[in-house]
Design an enzyme around this catalytic site. Structure first.
Site, short mmCIF file in Angstrom:
data_model
loop_
_atom_site.label_atom_id
_atom_site.label_comp_id
_atom_site.label_asym_id
_atom_site.label_seq_id
_atom_site.Cartn_x
_atom_site.Cartn_y
_atom_site.Cartn_z
N ASP A 51 0.85 -1.19 0.00
CA ASP A 51 0.00 0.00 0.00
C ASP A 51 0.89 1.25 0.00
N ILE A 84 1.95 0.55 -6.60
CA ILE A 84 1.72 -0.50 -7.61
C ILE A 84 2.28 -0.11 -8.98
N LEU A 136 -6.82 -4.36 -4.82
CA LEU A 136 -7.78 -3.33 -4.44
C LEU A 136 -7.22 -1.92 -4.57
N ALA A 177 -6.38 1.58 -5.44
CA ALA A 177 -6.98 2.45 -6.45
C ALA A 177 -7.20 3.83 -5.84
N THR A 182 -15.92 -2.15 -9.57
CA THR A 182 -17.12 -1.46 -9.09
C THR A 182 -18.28 -1.60 -10.07
N ASP A 183 -19.49 -1.47 -9.55
CA ASP A 183 -20.67 -1.49 -10.44
C ASP A 183 -20.74 -0.21 -11.28
N GLU A 184 -19.93 0.81 -10.93
CA GLU A 184 -20.02 2.08 -11.64
C GLU A 184 -19.56 1.96 -13.10
N TYR A 216 -13.39 8.44 -12.55
CA TYR A 216 -13.19 7.26 -11.70
C TYR A 216 -13.70 6.00 -12.38
N LYS A 220 -11.71 2.65 -13.83
CA LYS A 220 -11.96 1.28 -13.35
C LYS A 220 -12.37 0.38 -14.51
N ASN A 269 -20.16 0.25 -0.77
CA ASN A 269 -19.90 -0.38 0.53
C ASN A 269 -20.07 0.65 1.66
N LEU A 316 -20.26 9.22 1.42
CA LEU A 316 -21.52 9.74 1.97
C LEU A 316 -21.76 9.37 3.44
N PRO A 346 -24.29 18.21 3.39
CA PRO A 346 -24.37 18.57 1.97
C PRO A 346 -25.00 17.46 1.13
N TYR A 365 -26.28 16.40 -2.52
CA TYR A 365 -26.08 16.84 -3.91
C TYR A 365 -27.41 16.85 -4.65
P1 NAD Z 1 -9.83 3.41 -0.41
O1 NAD Z 1 -9.63 4.70 -1.16
O2 NAD Z 1 -10.35 3.43 0.97
O3 NAD Z 1 -8.43 2.62 -0.36
C1 NAD Z 1 -7.54 2.55 -1.43
C2 NAD Z 1 -6.19 2.10 -0.90
O4 NAD Z 1 -5.29 2.00 -2.02
C3 NAD Z 1 -5.56 3.07 0.10
O5 NAD Z 1 -5.05 2.35 1.20
C4 NAD Z 1 -4.44 3.72 -0.69
O6 NAD Z 1 -3.33 4.10 0.12
C5 NAD Z 1 -4.05 2.61 -1.65
N1 NAD Z 1 -3.43 3.11 -2.88
C6 NAD Z 1 -3.88 4.13 -3.67
N2 NAD Z 1 -3.02 4.30 -4.70
C7 NAD Z 1 -2.04 3.36 -4.57
C8 NAD Z 1 -0.91 3.02 -5.33
N3 NAD Z 1 -0.58 3.70 -6.45
N4 NAD Z 1 -0.13 1.99 -4.92
C9 NAD Z 1 -0.44 1.31 -3.79
N5 NAD Z 1 -1.52 1.59 -3.02
C10 NAD Z 1 -2.30 2.61 -3.41
O7 NAD Z 1 -10.72 2.54 -1.37
P2 NAD Z 1 -11.81 1.41 -1.02
O8 NAD Z 1 -13.12 2.05 -0.88
O9 NAD Z 1 -11.29 0.54 0.04
O10 NAD Z 1 -11.83 0.63 -2.41
C11 NAD Z 1 -10.95 -0.47 -2.64
C12 NAD Z 1 -11.20 -1.02 -4.02
O11 NAD Z 1 -12.55 -1.46 -4.13
C13 NAD Z 1 -10.98 -0.01 -5.16
O12 NAD Z 1 -10.37 -0.67 -6.24
C14 NAD Z 1 -12.40 0.43 -5.51
O13 NAD Z 1 -12.46 0.82 -6.87
C15 NAD Z 1 -13.17 -0.84 -5.24
N6 NAD Z 1 -14.61 -0.64 -4.87
C16 NAD Z 1 -14.94 0.22 -3.86
C17 NAD Z 1 -16.28 0.35 -3.51
C18 NAD Z 1 -16.72 1.24 -2.37
O14 NAD Z 1 -17.92 1.40 -2.13
N7 NAD Z 1 -15.81 1.83 -1.59
C19 NAD Z 1 -17.27 -0.39 -4.18
C20 NAD Z 1 -16.87 -1.26 -5.21
C21 NAD Z 1 -15.53 -1.38 -5.53
P1 TYD Z 2 -20.28 8.43 -2.55
O1 TYD Z 2 -20.24 7.92 -1.14
O2 TYD Z 2 -19.27 9.44 -2.99
O3 TYD Z 2 -20.25 7.14 -3.50
P2 TYD Z 2 -20.47 7.03 -5.12
O4 TYD Z 2 -20.43 8.37 -5.72
O5 TYD Z 2 -19.29 6.21 -5.52
O6 TYD Z 2 -21.77 6.32 -5.28
O7 TYD Z 2 -21.72 9.07 -2.81
C1 TYD Z 2 -22.91 8.31 -2.65
C2 TYD Z 2 -24.07 9.17 -3.10
O8 TYD Z 2 -24.21 10.27 -2.20
C3 TYD Z 2 -23.86 9.79 -4.48
O9 TYD Z 2 -25.11 9.81 -5.16
C4 TYD Z 2 -23.40 11.21 -4.19
C5 TYD Z 2 -24.10 11.53 -2.88
N1 TYD Z 2 -23.37 12.46 -1.97
C6 TYD Z 2 -24.02 13.58 -1.44
O10 TYD Z 2 -25.20 13.84 -1.73
N2 TYD Z 2 -23.31 14.39 -0.59
C7 TYD Z 2 -22.02 14.14 -0.24
O11 TYD Z 2 -21.42 14.92 0.54
C8 TYD Z 2 -21.38 12.97 -0.77
C9 TYD Z 2 -19.96 12.66 -0.43
C10 TYD Z 2 -22.09 12.16 -1.63
#
Ligand code: NAD
Ligand code: TYD
Length: 353
Positions: free
Chosen positions: A37, A64, A85, A87, A134-136, A159, A163, A189, A199, A214, A216
């Site tokens: 990391d 990475i 993971l 990213a 991600t589903d995005e 983003y 992905k 998640n 959020l 806030p 959106y």
């Molecule tokens: P996060 O931002 O909390 O963690 C990302 C981690 O990657 C951090 O620890 C960061 O230090 C590390 N990192 C970033 N750039 C790096 C690099 N160049 N080399 C090594 N390490 C690096 O993200 P998360 O929410 O835990 O997401 C993890 C993965 O799951 C991502 O690939 C994301 O796209 C995917 N994902 C996240 C969600 C979600 O809801 N959070 C949902 C679906 C998929």
């Molecule tokens: P977020 O947690 O950033 O996840 P993602 O954009 O990857 O789905 O946001 C979840 C939803 O909440 C998204 O529709 C944007 C909205 N949002 C707000 O309305 N206010 C905020 O301050 C944030 C961070 C997100």
């Protein structure tokens, strides 16, 4: 079922990665796990305090994108699995600074794939490069329908397009070089250790501190929320049992409009802090919508359930209550990750609201 001895987890100090590491160490006591990391703003070793003394766990600070480092790590640790993971993960940041997303999410994944492929040439036994996505990547839904594994890719943000690119690279390395891979695409998640730019932790923190909330646009965008420990269990199941080359969607069948979720959080946090019901409603502040804001995400997770027997273990009501409890009980974690750069980020994104 595949069996792995030495697993490289990238991005293990982040939100989901820390839960994945904890899960792998707990469920597979003979597995060695190396966490690579870069410790960006989102990575925090506090997230793994409880496992750092485990003799099967090691941490390496590194990027990475550093091909030489990854080669060395493969030589030293002889990985038979990679769970990728690492990213840049936040949509709003990708709008502000897209290039960092292309660098880490696309180039970083390519570098990791290539190093893995080179290290595994001629090797025998179980091998798996598992890409967490991600589903995005599927874009934005209207009122009806769910994303399946066959939904065409249609990413809209820097983003999600980075992905999507990385998913394509992983499949290319599979088809071209025969690299054993699996991919999963998961919905939003929530849970402990999530950086409070997202959020749910952002709202919990602001309700606690009585700061504006806030929302959106009109607050009507819909997300499908999954408890992070259920995502970690799905990753464990797919790593060990997923078919080579296959993609699995992971989701909670749990759709919420943002504004309804904010109301639920207000009820929970106010109740926990002993405030009269509805105290924090007046903090809701509608702000300018996110550029290109995807309207709705929703996952059809029937493949992982039918083929691998996975489904979420808890309801959203249970998960959300536990999450609120965790953030309020871990105020120090929340305050420490929001010191320093976070303040500057918050001001850039939200002004002094
Ligand atoms: P996060 O931002 O909390 O963690 C990302 C981690 O990657 C951090 O620890 C960061 O230090 C590390 N990192 C970033 N750039 C790096 C690099 N160049 N080399 C090594 N390490 C690096 O993200 P998360 O929410 O835990 O997401 C993890 C993965 O799951 C991502 O690939 C994301 O796209 C995917 N994902 C996240 C969600 C979600 O809801 N959070 C949902 C679906 C998929
Ligand atoms: P977020 O947690 O950033 O996840 P993602 O954009 O990857 O789905 O946001 C979840 C939803 O909440 C998204 O529709 C944007 C909205 N949002 C707000 O309305 N206010 C905020 O301050 C944030 C961070 C997100």
């Amino acid at each position: 079922m595949r069996n792995f001895k030495n697993t490289l987890v990238t991005g293990g100090a982040g939100f989901i990665g820390s839960h994945v590491i904890r899960r792998l160490l707990n469920q597979h006591p003979d597995m060695n796990v190396v966490n690579l990391d870069a410790l960006t703003y989102a990575g925090n070793l506090e997230n793994l305090r409880d496992v750092e003394a485990n003799p099967h766990y090691s941490f390496v600070k590194g990027d990475i994108c550093d091909a030489a480092l990854i080669k060395q790590l493969f030589e030293k640790y002889r990985f038979d699995a990679v769970v990728h993971l690492a990213a840049e993960s936040h949509v709003d940041r990708s709008i502000e600074n897209p290039m960092a997303f292309l660098e880490t999410n696309i180039m970083g994944t390519a570098i990791l794939l290539h190093a893995t492929k080179n290290a595994w040439i001629g090797s025998e036994g179980d091998r798996c490069f598992y890409h967490i996505s991600t589903d995005e990547v599927y874009g934005s839904l209207g009122d009806e329908g769910l994303f399946t594994e066959d939904t065409p890719y249609d990413p809209r943000s820097p983003y999600s397009s980075s992905k999507a690119s990385s998913d394509h690279l992983v499949r290319a390395w599979h088809h071209t070089y025969g690299l054993p891979i699996v991919i999963s695409n998961c919905s939003n998640n929530y849970g402990a250790f999530q950086f409070p730019e997202k959020l749910i932790p952002l709202m919990i923190r602001n309700i606690r501190d009585q700061r504006p909330l806030p929302v959106y646009g009109k607050g009507v965008n819909v997300r499908d929320w999954l408890w992070v420990e259920d995502h970690a269990s799905a990753i464990d199941v797919i790593l060990h049992g997923g078919a080579d080359g296959r993609t699995y969607n992971i989701g909670g069948l749990n759709e919420w409009r943002n504004i309804d979720l904010v109301h639920a959080l207000i009820r929970l946090v106010d109740a926990k802090l002993g405030r009269p019901e509805g105290t924090s409603m007046e903090l809701i502040t509608y702000v300018t919508d996110r550029a290109g804001h995807d309207m709705r995400y929703a996952i059809d997770a029937s493949r992982i359930e039918a083929e691998l027997g996975w489904k979420p273990s808890i309801t959203f009501e249970e998960g959300l209550a536990e999450t609120v409890r965790w953030y309020l009980a871990n105020g120090e974690w929340l305050d420490s990750v929001t010191s320093g750069n976070y303040t500057q980020y918050y001001e850039t994104m939200y002004g002094n609201r």
